[in-house]
Design a protein around this motif. Structure first.
Motif, mmCIF file in Angstrom:
data_model
loop_
_atom_site.group_PDB
_atom_site.id
_atom_site.type_symbol
_atom_site.label_atom_id
_atom_site.label_comp_id
_atom_site.label_asym_id
_atom_site.label_seq_id
_atom_site.Cartn_x
_atom_site.Cartn_y
_atom_site.Cartn_z
ATOM 1 N N ILE A 1 -13.275 -3.913 3.971
ATOM 2 C CA ILE A 1 -12.079 -4.732 4.142
ATOM 3 C C ILE A 1 -12.377 -5.768 5.216
ATOM 4 O O ILE A 1 -13.201 -5.546 6.102
ATOM 5 N N ASN A 2 -11.718 -6.915 5.126
ATOM 6 C CA ASN A 2 -11.888 -7.978 6.094
ATOM 7 C C ASN A 2 -10.806 -7.825 7.156
ATOM 8 O O ASN A 2 -9.631 -8.043 6.883
ATOM 9 N N SER B 1 -6.542 1.057 -0.256
ATOM 10 C CA SER B 1 -6.978 0.209 -1.375
ATOM 11 C C SER B 1 -6.200 -1.099 -1.457
ATOM 12 O O SER B 1 -6.718 -2.095 -1.966
ATOM 13 N N LEU C 1 -5.663 -3.089 0.836
ATOM 14 C CA LEU C 1 -6.249 -4.073 1.750
ATOM 15 C C LEU C 1 -7.556 -4.654 1.239
ATOM 16 O O LEU C 1 -8.048 -5.644 1.785
ATOM 17 N N GLU C 2 -8.100 -4.071 0.193
ATOM 18 C CA GLU C 2 -9.371 -4.546 -0.339
ATOM 19 C C GLU C 2 -9.219 -5.975 -0.853
ATOM 20 O O GLU C 2 -8.293 -6.300 -1.593
ATOM 21 N N ARG D 1 -8.418 -8.552 0.858
ATOM 22 C CA ARG D 1 -7.380 -9.280 1.589
ATOM 23 C C ARG D 1 -7.864 -9.562 3.015
ATOM 24 O O ARG D 1 -8.759 -8.902 3.515
#
Length: 153
Positions: free
Chosen positions: A3-4, A62, A64-65, A67
């Motif tokens: 995730i970023n 999941s 947040l993947e 994003r």
């Protein structure tokens, strides 16, 4: 899963169904993400997801993947305080500070918006956050001061 978070890619070994707030706080060490009610009602776990406030205690990892996630640790650039952070300090808006991380994130989204929010819009956005110390008036005044600083009339 990657995730970023706060401008950088972070690897998470947690299951995709894990509570996002738990992973951000405990696995990634981002203690600014607070766990309060665990149901998305108090606002303590609020972060910015693609620039918009979102509670993470009622969100799976999941979600947040792919994003852009900003936590309180990611607010401010190059050691400079964000105008909301500076105003919260100037107005001595925090008491215990537990709610302040989530409030900060909502206020940053408001202040960084294209247009200045009205006092009613600020009140409505902050209404979702539970402050048990009674600091709401100082918090409101601080956020309105940050709005005036970023969006002068």
């Amino acid at each position: 899963m990657e995730i970023n978070v706060n401008g950088g890619a972070r690897h998470c070994d947690a299951p995709a169904t894990s509570m996002a707030a738990y992973v951000l706080r405990n696995d990634l060490g981002l203690a600014g993400v607070r766990l309060g009610c665990g149901e998305g009602h108090c606002g303590a776990c609020t972060v910015l997801v693609d620039g918009r406030p979102a509670t993470t205690c009622d969100m799976p990892l999941s979600a947040l993947e792919g994003r852009q996630v900003t936590t309180p640790e990611g607010v401010g650039a190059g050691g400079q305080l964000h105008p909301v952070q500076a105003a919260l300090l100037e107005h001595q808006a925090g008491q215990c500070g537990f709610c302040l991380s989530g409030i900060l994130m909502t206020a940053v989204a408001l202040v960084d918006g294209e247009r200045p929010p009205s006092e009613q819009e600020v009140r409505a956005a902050l209404d979702r956050h539970l402050c048990r110390c009674g600091s709401q008036h100082r918090i409101l005044q601080a956020v309105l001061a940050a709005v005036r600083k970023v969006h002068p009339a």
